[in-house]
Structures are given as C-alpha cells and as structure tokens.
Design a protein around this motif. Structure first.
Motif, short mmCIF file in Angstrom:
data_model
loop_
_atom_site.label_atom_id
_atom_site.label_comp_id
_atom_site.label_asym_id
_atom_site.label_seq_id
_atom_site.Cartn_x
_atom_site.Cartn_y
_atom_site.Cartn_z
N ALA A 187 8.38 3.83 12.11
CA ALA A 187 9.53 3.22 12.75
C ALA A 187 9.54 3.72 14.20
O ALA A 187 9.87 4.87 14.45
CB ALA A 187 10.81 3.60 12.02
N LEU A 249 11.89 -0.89 14.34
CA LEU A 249 12.35 -0.13 13.18
C LEU A 249 12.88 1.23 13.61
O LEU A 249 12.35 1.85 14.53
CB LEU A 249 11.21 0.03 12.17
CG LEU A 249 10.62 -1.26 11.59
CD1 LEU A 249 9.48 -0.94 10.62
CD2 LEU A 249 11.70 -2.08 10.88
N SER A 250 13.92 1.71 12.92
CA SER A 250 14.60 2.94 13.32
C SER A 250 14.26 4.10 12.39
O SER A 250 14.49 4.03 11.18
CB SER A 250 16.12 2.72 13.31
OG SER A 250 16.81 3.94 13.44
N GLU A 251 13.75 5.18 12.99
CA GLU A 251 13.50 6.40 12.23
C GLU A 251 14.81 7.06 11.81
O GLU A 251 14.95 7.54 10.68
CB GLU A 251 12.66 7.38 13.06
CG GLU A 251 12.39 8.72 12.40
CD GLU A 251 11.57 8.61 11.13
OE1 GLU A 251 11.77 9.45 10.23
OE2 GLU A 251 10.74 7.68 11.02
N ASP A 253 17.53 5.73 11.03
CA ASP A 253 18.13 5.00 9.91
C ASP A 253 17.28 5.06 8.65
O ASP A 253 17.61 4.41 7.64
CB ASP A 253 18.37 3.54 10.30
CG ASP A 253 19.46 3.40 11.35
OD1 ASP A 253 20.29 4.33 11.48
OD2 ASP A 253 19.48 2.37 12.06
N GLN A 255 14.21 3.89 8.09
CA GLN A 255 13.47 2.68 7.73
C GLN A 255 12.00 2.95 7.42
O GLN A 255 11.40 2.24 6.61
CB GLN A 255 13.61 1.64 8.85
CG GLN A 255 15.02 1.07 8.93
CD GLN A 255 15.17 0.00 9.99
OE1 GLN A 255 14.99 0.27 11.18
NE2 GLN A 255 15.50 -1.22 9.59
N GLN A 258 11.94 4.34 3.82
CA GLN A 258 12.19 3.31 2.81
C GLN A 258 10.91 2.58 2.45
O GLN A 258 10.72 2.19 1.28
CB GLN A 258 13.26 2.32 3.31
CG GLN A 258 14.66 2.89 3.33
CD GLN A 258 15.10 3.40 1.96
OE1 GLN A 258 14.89 2.75 0.95
NE2 GLN A 258 15.69 4.59 1.94
N LEU A 259 10.02 2.39 3.41
CA LEU A 259 8.74 1.75 3.12
C LEU A 259 7.91 2.61 2.19
O LEU A 259 7.17 2.09 1.34
CB LEU A 259 7.97 1.49 4.42
CG LEU A 259 8.58 0.46 5.39
CD1 LEU A 259 7.81 0.45 6.70
CD2 LEU A 259 8.59 -0.93 4.76
#
Length: 430
Positions: A187, A249-251, A253, A255, A258-259
């Motif tokens: 992200a 994409l936000s680190e 948050d 994201q 989540q992947l």
C-alpha cells in the motif's frame, strides 16, 4: 541530593493532603508518539502507567498517540508555530538533526549517563541517538529491519521454496501470478512503504558505499545501483507483482495486510514491526501462516555482502523539549522503556527493545529468524527517509512513488533526488 529531598518532600506533602481530602495535581509532561493502537499502544501505556505510579519527581506523563503519517504533519505544524510537546518521538537521522538545530530538542548526555541506559542499550542505538558528540534522544521502540513476510501455507500449496536470490524470488513471483495471487502486498499512498523495495534492491546491487558517497557529495544518486533498483521495480509493476492501484492503497488503514489475510497476496517487504501488527490482528493467522526471510541476494553481484540489512537499532527515538527538573523527569520516564519488566512486556507483544540481552526475551520463531539476521548483519543502513535531510527524503519518496505509478522513469526520479541533495549540500556549505 537537593532534588531527592524536594522529591521526598513532595511525596510526603502529597500523601498528607490526600489523607486530608485535599487534591494536589502533579505537573504534566506531554508525550507525542505514533503507537496509536493494539500492542504498540499497550507497551507505551504500560511504561506511562509504571512511571506515573512510581515516580517521585512530581511529574506525570500524558501520552498523545497519533497515526504515523498524520503525526509527522502534526509535529511539523507544532514546530512551525513555535510550539512543541515536552517529549516526542522522531526517527533519528536527518530530521532529528534538524529538530536539534531548530532548538526543539535538548541534549540529555548528563541525564542519560546518570541512568542504567549506557550499560543496557546497544551501542548502535546510542550512536543513532547522538549528534555532534552529545546524546539527544532515547531509543525505545525496537530493533526494526526490513525483510519479507510470506504466507507459508500458500508457498507450500504451490511448492515454492523460500528464495535466496532475486532470480529465485522472481521465479516465485511468476508462479504466484500464474495462480492468480499478487506476489507483494503493498500500500504505497504513504510512499515510504515502496521505499522498502528500492532500498533493499539498491543495497543488493551495490552495497552501502554508493549511498554513502551520494550523501557526502563524492558520488551521485544517479549511480547505476539506484537506476537498476528503479528499473527492477518498474519491471515488477509491469509483471503484476504489486496490487492494482498500488499508489492509492493506505498502509495506515491496513489495506496491505488485508491482502495477506484474504490470501490475495503472498508476501510483503516491510519493517519487522509487522510481527506485532499481524499478531495483534490475529495471533492464530500469524502462527499458522506467517514466515520471514531477509531480502535475497542478487546473483549478478556476488561480491556484494548480502548480510546487510535496512532498518534501525531503536526504531523510534524519544526527543526532549523541556528543561530543568522537567527534563530530569522526562529522561527518567524514557529510561523505563529499558527496564527488564518493560522489555519482557514488549517482547511478549512482538516489540524487541534495543537492549544488549534482547535474545533472552525472544521466543517466537519469526522473531528468532529476524534477530539471527540482525546478529549476522555486517551493517544496518538507516531508512533513507530518516537518514536524509527532509527535502532530499521527500524528493526520494515523491519520485519513487511516480516510478511505481510508471509516470516517471527511474532516471528522472533519481535526477530529482540528486538535484535535492546537491541543493542541500550547497546550502550547508555556505
């Protein structure tokens, strides 16, 4: 002695007034930090609670946690307005030095030497806390190096071995792509996350000397090792090794994580604080699925030492913007991060303090792998965005994000970084 008598008198007065039902408030020391949630917040709050319940200094500490990227902006705004908290975390290197030069960080050499910190802390962490032969900060938040966290289950299911060379890493990535899995969870809206890949690639191609020479002015950030790192990143982008929309994409948050958790991605190159972060999200997922390996060697650069790591011995450093008895109390508080009980508390939550006996506290297999790499490292290069002056660090991060977005060539990005470095060196020489 005088200070002890004053502290004892304060304690006695406090006890007496409490018995009589009179309320007395200790003076507050404000501590800004980025340990905003989960285990990271717990380990900071544990030290705050210990200090506030045991100190005889007449001060209490109030923690103010803020998410990483918002924190950096908040701190700059505070300093720009001529105000700054009593204590705040920084990341050593260029930014810390500028805070010192601006008058927002006080030397603590005398207070530091009156604690047990000189015997307890790793010498490397003390060195990163120093500037012009004075100690200005206390390292507290861990030994952090970048490496690759990977999903062991996915690797086993696809018959992928842990790679030891970049060629083997790319072969593993190709297998993952063929099976519909993104190789690297990244992200990159925060920019520094993408720098993890660049720093490691540059070090594996050319070692540390090109970076050191570029900073001093003897060399250039347009050296072939930096160009090669940028070209390799763009090659990986085009091959689908990173998620779509990587720069949005936000680190903060979560994201990228989540992947990993959904199995959409198999690896991520990130700092070793991820042990604590993933455990906090799901201890079960971590223990069943997560492994770690250092960034692989580049087979076409056999003379380059592949034990070199990117990271820091101290991770976060507490700087001080107070004086007199307040400064004494603040250093007393900061020293408690190295107390045995606080080191153990942090280690249980995946945060390894930069103390000399840290291996006594390491039980997790992943942390043991990380610490083995640290112990075997010939050198640990401080993160570029911490080592470099802020203007040069920003040029690096901005240009590199465009490299990931395929909107700048590596040559253009490195020319931008080199121009910023030359401007800084020219100004410093005046």
């Amino acid at each position: 002695m005088k200070r002890r008598l004053i502290s004892a008198l304060f304690a006695a007065t406090l006890a007496l007034t409490t018995m009589c039902g009179i309320s007395v408030s200790a003076e507050e020391l404000t501590f800004w930090h980025v340990n905003a949630e989960g285990n990271d917040l717990d380990v900071v709050n544990a030290v705050i609670d210990k200090f506030n319940s045991t100190t005889e200094s007449g001060y209490t500490v109030v923690g103010v946690p803020t998410q990483n990227d918002a924190y950096k902006e908040k701190l700059v705004i505070a300093m720009s307005s001529g105000e700054c908290p009593d204590m705040y975390i920084s990341w050593s290197g260029g930014p810390m030095n500028e805070y010192i030069e601006s008058g927002f960080a006080q030397p603590i050499t005398e207070q530091f030497n009156n604690t047990e910190l000189p015997e307890k802390l790793m010498q490397g962490s003390i060195a990163q806390s120093s500037y012009k032969d004075e100690i200005y900060a206390v390292p507290f938040n861990g030994i952090t190096v970048s490496g690759i966290y990977y999903n062991k289950t996915i690797f086993e299911d696809l018959g992928i071995e842990v790679p030891t060379t970049i060629g083997e890493l790319e072969a593993a990535c190709d297998t993952l792509v063929e099976n519909g899995i993104v190789p690297f969870a990244l992200a990159n809206s925060t920019k520094w996350t993408g720098s993890m890949y660049f720093m490691n690639l540059a070090a594996r191609y050319g070692g540390l000397e090109p970076f050191q020479k570029a900073v001093s002015g003897e060399g250039s950030f347009e050296d072939e090792c930096f160009l090669w790192a940028g070209e390799k990143i763009q090659e990986w982008v085009e091959k689908g090794y990173f998620p779509e929309g990587v720069n949005s994409l936000s680190e903060d948050d979560g994201q990228a994580r989540q992947l990993l958790y959904t199995g959409e991605a198999a690896m991520t190159c990130i700092g070793s604080w991820y042990t604590s972060t993933i455990k906090n999200d799901s201890e079960e997922f971590f223990s069943e699925n997560i492994g770690w390996f250092k960034f692989p060697a580049y087979e076409d650069a056999p003379d380059v030492d592949d034990s070199i790591l990117i990271g820091t011995v101290g991770d976060n450093f507490i700087s001080f913007n107070c004086e007199g008895e307040a400064l004494d109390a603040a250093v007393e508080f900061a020293s408690m991060f190295a107390d045995d009980d606080m080191v153990a508390f942090a280690a249980e939550r995946g945060r390894l303090r930069p103390v000399n006996n840290i291996m006594d506290y390491v039980e997790d297999p992943v942390d043991q792998e990380i610490m083995a790499a640290v112990s075997g490292a010939s050198a640990i290069q401080l993160w570029y965005d911490q080592y470099l002056p802020p203007a040069v660090a920003n040029a690096h991060l901005d240009g590199l994000q465009e490299v990931f977005g395929l909107t700048k060539t590596p040559a253009e990005a490195q020319a931008m970084m080199q121009e910023a470095m030359e401007a800084y060196n020219a100004e410093a020489a005046e």
